[in-house]
Design a protein around this motif. Structure first.
Motif, PDB file in Angstrom:
ATOM      1  N   THR A 143       0.842  -1.192   0.000  1.00  0.00           N
ATOM      2  CA  THR A 143       0.000   0.000   0.000  1.00  0.00           C
ATOM      3  C   THR A 143       0.880   1.246   0.000  1.00  0.00           C
ATOM      4  O   THR A 143       1.986   1.239   0.511  1.00  0.00           O
ATOM      5  CB  THR A 143      -0.941   0.025   1.214  1.00  0.00           C
ATOM      6  N   THR A 144       0.381   2.305  -0.604  1.00  0.00           N
ATOM      7  CA  THR A 144       1.101   3.575  -0.675  1.00  0.00           C
ATOM      8  C   THR A 144       0.405   4.600   0.199  1.00  0.00           C
ATOM      9  O   THR A 144      -0.821   4.706   0.164  1.00  0.00           O
ATOM     10  CB  THR A 144       1.155   4.093  -2.122  1.00  0.00           C
ATOM     11  N   LEU A 178      -3.074  10.208  -0.868  1.00  0.00           N
ATOM     12  CA  LEU A 178      -3.271   8.823  -1.282  1.00  0.00           C
ATOM     13  C   LEU A 178      -3.761   7.981  -0.113  1.00  0.00           C
ATOM     14  O   LEU A 178      -4.666   7.167  -0.245  1.00  0.00           O
ATOM     15  CB  LEU A 178      -1.961   8.249  -1.821  1.00  0.00           C
ATOM     16  N   GLN A 187      -7.471   6.052   0.087  1.00  0.00           N
ATOM     17  CA  GLN A 187      -7.576   4.600   0.168  1.00  0.00           C
ATOM     18  C   GLN A 187      -8.440   4.156   1.338  1.00  0.00           C
ATOM     19  O   GLN A 187      -8.981   3.043   1.337  1.00  0.00           O
ATOM     20  CB  GLN A 187      -6.191   3.973   0.297  1.00  0.00           C
ATOM     21  N   LYS A 228     -11.033   1.681  -1.260  1.00  0.00           N
ATOM     22  CA  LYS A 228     -10.322   1.354  -2.493  1.00  0.00           C
ATOM     23  C   LYS A 228      -9.208   0.353  -2.231  1.00  0.00           C
ATOM     24  O   LYS A 228      -8.553   0.389  -1.201  1.00  0.00           O
ATOM     25  CB  LYS A 228      -9.725   2.622  -3.104  1.00  0.00           C
ATOM     26  N   ASN A 229      -8.974  -0.519  -3.193  1.00  0.00           N
ATOM     27  CA  ASN A 229      -7.920  -1.523  -3.102  1.00  0.00           C
ATOM     28  C   ASN A 229      -6.873  -1.239  -4.165  1.00  0.00           C
ATOM     29  O   ASN A 229      -7.109  -1.444  -5.363  1.00  0.00           O
ATOM     30  CB  ASN A 229      -8.500  -2.933  -3.289  1.00  0.00           C
ATOM     31  N   GLU A 230      -5.732  -0.766  -3.748  1.00  0.00           N
ATOM     32  CA  GLU A 230      -4.680  -0.403  -4.691  1.00  0.00           C
ATOM     33  C   GLU A 230      -4.080  -1.649  -5.338  1.00  0.00           C
ATOM     34  O   GLU A 230      -3.816  -2.646  -4.684  1.00  0.00           O
ATOM     35  CB  GLU A 230      -3.572   0.368  -3.966  1.00  0.00           C
ATOM     36  N   TYR A 236      -0.943  -2.759  -6.332  1.00  0.00           N
ATOM     37  CA  TYR A 236       0.371  -2.243  -5.943  1.00  0.00           C
ATOM     38  C   TYR A 236       1.369  -2.234  -7.093  1.00  0.00           C
ATOM     39  O   TYR A 236       2.176  -1.323  -7.224  1.00  0.00           O
ATOM     40  CB  TYR A 236       0.909  -3.092  -4.786  1.00  0.00           C
ATOM     41  N   ARG A 270       1.486   0.966 -10.158  1.00  0.00           N
ATOM     42  CA  ARG A 270       1.784   2.384  -9.944  1.00  0.00           C
ATOM     43  C   ARG A 270       2.752   2.884 -11.012  1.00  0.00           C
ATOM     44  O   ARG A 270       3.552   2.121 -11.543  1.00  0.00           O
ATOM     45  CB  ARG A 270       2.416   2.577  -8.567  1.00  0.00           C
ATOM     46  N   PHE A 318      -2.200   5.666 -10.338  1.00  0.00           N
ATOM     47  CA  PHE A 318      -2.492   4.495  -9.512  1.00  0.00           C
ATOM     48  C   PHE A 318      -3.677   3.756 -10.116  1.00  0.00           C
ATOM     49  O   PHE A 318      -4.582   4.369 -10.683  1.00  0.00           O
ATOM     50  CB  PHE A 318      -2.838   4.896  -8.072  1.00  0.00           C
ATOM     51  N   TYR A 341      -6.772   1.216  -9.054  1.00  0.00           N
ATOM     52  CA  TYR A 341      -7.526   0.765  -7.894  1.00  0.00           C
ATOM     53  C   TYR A 341      -8.644  -0.186  -8.323  1.00  0.00           C
ATOM     54  O   TYR A 341      -9.186  -0.078  -9.426  1.00  0.00           O
ATOM     55  CB  TYR A 341      -8.188   1.945  -7.173  1.00  0.00           C
ATOM     56  N   ARG A 360      -8.312   4.097 -12.895  1.00  0.00           N
ATOM     57  CA  ARG A 360      -7.057   4.812 -12.685  1.00  0.00           C
ATOM     58  C   ARG A 360      -7.321   6.150 -12.019  1.00  0.00           C
ATOM     59  O   ARG A 360      -8.258   6.854 -12.381  1.00  0.00           O
ATOM     60  CB  ARG A 360      -6.352   5.062 -14.023  1.00  0.00           C
TER      61      ARG A 360
END
Length: 201
Positions: free
Chosen positions: A105-106, A132, A136, A142-144, A146, A149, A163, A165, A176
């Motif tokens: 995660t960011t 960010l 999230q 939201k589910n990034e 990973y 990116r 990103f 998601y 995006r």
């Protein structure tokens, strides 16, 4: 380069002739730290990237769920640890942008600027955004994705950060989010200037 940047067991050695200054006759040493049964305190170094044109090496330092990047100037032997990953330099090498957060995660976008009065070419953080992290953990959860990116310098003072998601972890459709950062014309300070969202299949 393989003759002078070597991993032996748990240690990375960076030696001459890449480092050409008299006060760096001994190799730089980056040694893993392995404590039995103490997973949270284990440190591991790995080669991340090499910029041949600038003789600049990047090492990834992993400590449990956190990561940082060590940049090594092979011309001088000077090195600096930046608490972010996926570093991207501006074309003129005056700025660096990267992602900060736990693995998977960011949380932040961070920008550093090269110090003109620094003999060792150190970079100082000039901007950090936690937008960010906040997005999230909003109501949409939201589910990034990973690995999806992306950072692009569109000018020496402008950056696009993309990103991908998913609303649900198992979704086959994602969207995006683009974050655009640039310097203010008057003050020269960094700021977010425009978001842009679209759908990606």
């Amino acid at each position: 380069m393989s003759d002078h940047v070597i991993r032996e067991k748990d240690t990375i050695y960076i030696s001459t002739p890449y480092i050409r200054t008299p006060h760096h006759k001994q190799p730089l040493v980056f040694k893993d730290y392995l404590e039995p049964f103490e997973e949270e305190h284990r440190i591991h170094y790995s080669l991340q990237d090499y910029d041949k044109s600038h003789h600049l090496l990047q090492l990834l330092r992993t400590l449990y769920e956190t990561q940082s990047t060590i940049i090594v100037d092979l011309n001088t032997g000077h090195w600096q640890e930046l608490y972010a990953t996926d570093l991207m330099f501006s074309d003129d090498m005056t700025h660096i942008v990267g992602f900060n957060g736990r693995q998977g995660t960011t949380q932040d976008i961070i920008i550093w600027e090269r110090q003109k009065d620094s003999n060792d070419g150190r970079y100082t953080r000039v901007f950090s955004s936690n937008e960010l992290y906040e997005q999230q953990y909003d109501d949409n959860k939201k589910n990034e994705v990973y690995e999806a990116r992306d950072i692009n310098w569109t000018a020496d003072n402008k950056i696009n950060v993309d990103f991908i998601y998913r609303v649900n972890p198992t979704d086959t459709v994602a969207f995006r989010s683009r974050y655009i950062y640039a310097t203010d014309d008057k003050e020269g300070t960094w700021q977010r200037v425009l978001p842009d969202n679209d759908i990606n299949n």
